[in-house]
Enzyme design. Structure first.
Site, mmCIF file in Angstrom:
data_model
loop_
_atom_site.group_PDB
_atom_site.id
_atom_site.type_symbol
_atom_site.label_atom_id
_atom_site.label_comp_id
_atom_site.label_asym_id
_atom_site.label_seq_id
_atom_site.Cartn_x
_atom_site.Cartn_y
_atom_site.Cartn_z
ATOM 1 N N GLY A 16 0.809 -1.223 0.000
ATOM 2 C CA GLY A 16 0.000 0.000 0.000
ATOM 3 C C GLY A 16 0.836 1.262 0.000
ATOM 4 O O GLY A 16 0.423 2.285 -0.544
ATOM 5 N N ASP A 119 -0.013 -11.297 -0.847
ATOM 6 C CA ASP A 119 1.164 -11.025 -0.015
ATOM 7 C C ASP A 119 1.238 -11.939 1.209
ATOM 8 O O ASP A 119 2.314 -12.427 1.562
ATOM 9 C CB ASP A 119 1.214 -9.539 0.394
ATOM 10 C CG ASP A 119 -0.129 -8.990 0.866
ATOM 11 O OD1 ASP A 119 -1.061 -9.789 1.118
ATOM 12 O OD2 ASP A 119 -0.235 -7.753 0.989
#
Ligand SMILES: [Zn+2]
Length: 341
Positions: A16, A119
């Site tokens: 992010g 992830d």
């Protein structure tokens, strides 16, 4: 399952806040590490362009250093995503991303077969093969940072589920009347114990107790975030400490449920918040002992993650190795000829 990471892989971690990339040789050494800000507010095209540029820069640097050429790309990205088609579906923490064919775009740009996984699935693979879950048959990985995520290895097998969603620990319901989650639903543990949730509670505390320790730490433009909340708690702010204790208790209850459901050998907890809050581990252990069945509770270890920032990179080569010869996975364009040269 014993997958050998037998090829040099260009590993990319789309986060992010940062995009990271490196070349990983079969001896698991990480070379030519690079990172750039994600800056997702600039839009999907800009971010995907940055990923391709970063990957090319890593390959160029590796060539200058005389390292082996990568034979594949592995990409770690936030879920939900489709690991078979290499498509990022709609991650709550990447604005505007909907059904982005990331593996195909990056694979075409670098002319390499490309594989994509969540992830946290990459992280559980890394911790299971090389880190705190080494040797475990059944392992759970949980990350506690801006969000909460997870991944499972069950009886030696990584678990995806038919849609690639399995292991989304952050969206387990921990409070029927709980706050709204980043995914839009209510009561999920991510809405209670993530960095985002703690920042929200910290802001409310500043408003509620303007003369409190936390409010006194807020100076100028400083963000009222989980880190500031933790600092206030360490400085003796009882209300701040209560917020953290509630979050860790809820997380511990989720872990106790997972212990009863999956009977894991180990729960590995990583992420920026977990790394800095040892009290989180004590609370999780306490709740498991209080709420889970005796037998699985006494078996399970609760361990801090060992691999830190590289966790979402070094789990990629074994995933690429496992899926290389499986036609169900990955994107192979423009390179089939090159592969046979
Ligand atoms: Zn949620």
């Amino acid at each position: 399952m014993d997958v050998v990471a037998d090829r040099t892989v260009l590993a990319i971690d789309l986060g992010g806040t940062q995009i990271r990339a490196a070349l990983i040789t079969p001896d698991q050494v990480v070379h030519a590490r690079r990172a750039v800000p994600t800056a997702d507010e600039e839009g999907v095209t800009a971010v995907v362009g940055r990923i391709c540029e970063l990957a090319a820069a890593v390959r160029d640097e590796a060539r200058r250093e005389g390292l082996p050429e990568p034979t594949a790309i592995g990409i770690s990205a936030p879920g939900p995503l489709d690991p078979w088609r290499g498509v990022v579906v709609a991650p709550p923490n990447l604005a505007g991303w909907h059904d982005v064919p990331l593996a195909r775009t990056v694979g075409d740009a670098l002319e390499l077969p490309t594989f994509l996984d969540r992830d946290t699935n990459v992280a559980v693979r890394a911790e299971w093969l090389f880190g705190a879950a080494r040797g475990a048959g059944t392992a759970i990985y949980i990350t506690v940072s801006t969000g909460i995520g997870g991944g499972f290895i069950i009886d030696g097998h990584p678990v995806l589920g038919p849609d690639g969603i399995a292991g989304e620990v952050g969206h387990i319901v921990a409070d029927l009347d709980g706050p709204r989650c980043g995914c839009g639903r209510t009561g999920h543990i991510e809405a209670i114990a993530s960095g985002t949730a703690l920042a929200r509670e910290a802001s409310l505390l500043v408003d509620r107790e303007p003369a409190g320790r936390l409010a006194s730490l807020v100076t100028g433009d400083e963000e009222v975030d989980a880190e500031l909340l933790a600092r206030a708690a360490d400085d003796g702010d009882a209300s701040a400490a209560d917020i953290l204790a509630h979050a860790w208790t809820a997380l511990g209850a989720v872990c106790a449920s997972l212990v009863n459901i999956l009977n894991p050998d180990v729960i590995v907890i990583g992420g920026s918040i977990a790394e800095h809050r040892p009290a989180l581990f004590d609370a999780v252990r306490h709740q498991i002992d209080r709420l889970a069945f005796d037998v699985p509770a006494s078996r399970v270890r609760v361990a801090p993650a060992e691999l830190k920032d590289d966790v979402s990179l070094i789990g990629l080569p074994p995933i690429v190795a496992e899926r290389w010869s499986d036609p169900a996975f990955g994107v192979r364009t423009n390179m089939q000829g090159a592969q046979s040269l």
